[in-house]
Design an enzyme around this catalytic site. Structure first.
Site, mmCIF file in Angstrom:
data_model
loop_
_atom_site.group_PDB
_atom_site.id
_atom_site.type_symbol
_atom_site.label_atom_id
_atom_site.label_comp_id
_atom_site.label_asym_id
_atom_site.label_seq_id
_atom_site.Cartn_x
_atom_site.Cartn_y
_atom_site.Cartn_z
ATOM 1 N N THR A 140 -21.979 1.311 -15.406
ATOM 2 C CA THR A 140 -21.204 1.645 -14.214
ATOM 3 C C THR A 140 -19.832 0.997 -14.173
ATOM 4 O OG1 THR A 140 -22.242 -0.156 -12.948
ATOM 5 C CG2 THR A 140 -23.269 2.044 -12.813
ATOM 6 N N SER A 179 -17.936 -11.167 -16.140
ATOM 7 C CA SER A 179 -17.820 -9.910 -15.403
ATOM 8 C C SER A 179 -17.176 -8.837 -16.277
ATOM 9 C CB SER A 179 -16.974 -10.120 -14.143
ATOM 10 O OG SER A 179 -16.618 -8.888 -13.556
ATOM 11 N N SER A 233 -16.825 -8.697 -8.465
ATOM 12 C CA SER A 233 -17.684 -9.813 -8.074
ATOM 13 C C SER A 233 -16.891 -10.955 -7.450
ATOM 14 C CB SER A 233 -18.450 -10.348 -9.299
ATOM 15 O OG SER A 233 -19.285 -9.362 -9.850
ATOM 16 N N GLU A 263 -27.005 -4.953 -17.164
ATOM 17 C CA GLU A 263 -27.175 -3.604 -16.614
ATOM 18 C C GLU A 263 -27.645 -2.626 -17.676
ATOM 19 O OE1 GLU A 263 -24.474 0.116 -15.221
ATOM 20 O OE2 GLU A 263 -23.811 -1.826 -14.444
ATOM 21 N N ASN A 291 -16.369 -5.670 -15.598
ATOM 22 C CA ASN A 291 -15.283 -4.897 -14.996
ATOM 23 C C ASN A 291 -14.007 -5.726 -14.892
ATOM 24 O OD1 ASN A 291 -14.841 -5.658 -11.889
ATOM 25 N ND2 ASN A 291 -16.985 -5.945 -12.390
#
Length: 286
Positions: free
Chosen positions: A159, A217, A261, A125, A219
């Site tokens: 994000t 991932s 996810s 990202e 987050n």
């Protein structure tokens, strides 16, 4: 033993929407996913089994298939243009909140701000966020803050960044640049903030925490770090197969949460495994 679920966890709408798009494609063999559709090994393995190809997330070449699917993590406008110029049909599943972060970065650059991206510099990202900027700085931790020769510093966030990290990076940049105007343009997505807050609310209720999500991932890892920062025992698992029954047996109340996810089916399987292992009857608890 009791399993206590976080009030907000698991797949966000951006991930659900991206996966939903794959279900509408009649011939997956004609489509290359440009990176990992989501950072979850189980989901990506299921897509590969259906016939989708995929590229790496760093140094990606133009795929050979006639169609290319841009993932929820997004790409730069430059990369999107390169794909279109190569004659590829683009299937765009970029999360709208990631798109908002892209638009914010470009707007700040156009207005003369030096853009600072708070996030992981090698994350797909962040690579996309910076791909259209001529000048920018990526800061992963407050320790990387430095004095900049710019009068205006605009900070945007990956994000999925931990909100506390965004605040700490901003404070460090402000301290290092007392003569500059420094502003945080908070582009952390709402699902990330909600899952962080739900973890905060969950921690006092449990003796230990299980966080479910793919190893890549961001987050999900942030949820793990949040639990670790409080000293709470925590394990990061990809699926029910990763549950260590001996570890779980030490605790009466286990908190359960998951990254954005992680499909509901995997979360349910992890909970069922925890309850099964601790059932006095040896039967699967419902």
């Amino acid at each position: 033993m009791k399993v206590i679920r976080a009030q907000a966890m698991g797949m966000c709408f951006g991930v659900r929407d991206a996966i939903a798009v794959t279900a509408t494609i009649p011939d997956p063999t004609r489509v290359t996913i440009h990176g990992e559709l989501v950072h979850n090994e189980k989901v990506n393995a299921a897509l590969a089994a259906r016939g989708f190809s995929s590229t790496s997330e760093v140094g990606r070449a133009i795929p050979a298939t006639p169609s290319v699917m841009i993932t929820a993590h997004g790409v730069s406008n430059r990369e999107r243009t390169a794909l279109a110029s190569a004659g590829k049909q683009i299937i765009d599943t970029t999360c709208p909140l990631v798109r908002r972060a892209h638009d914010t970065a470009l707007k700040l650059a156009a207005e003369g701000w030096h853009v600072i991206v708070a996030g992981k510099r090698n994350h797909v990202e962040v690579i996309g966020l910076t791909g259209d900027l001529e000048n920018y700085t990526i800061i992963e931790t407050p320790a990387e803050a430095a004095a900049f020769p710019h009068p205006r510093l605009g900070i945007i966030c990956q994000t999925t960044l931990q909100p506390a990290m965004a605040d700490a990076i901003t404070a460090a940049v402000v301290a290092a640049n007392p003569r500059s105007e420094v502003r945080l343009f908070n582009t952390i997505c709402r699902p990330t903030r909600e899952r962080q807050q739900a973890m905060q609310d969950l921690l006092p209720q449990c003796d230990a925490v299980v966080v479910v999500g793919g190893p890549h991932s961001n987050n999900t890892r942030q949820l793990v770090r949040l639990a670790q920062s409080t000293g709470k025992p925590v394990v990061h698992v990809n699926s029910a197969d990763d549950i260590d029954s001996a570890w779980a047996a030490q605790y009466n109340n286990i908190g359960l949460t998951a990254g954005t996810s992680t499909p509901d089916s995997i979360i349910d399987a992890v909970e069922a495994k925890l309850l099964y292992d601790h059932s006095s009857t040896g039967e699967k608890a419902l």
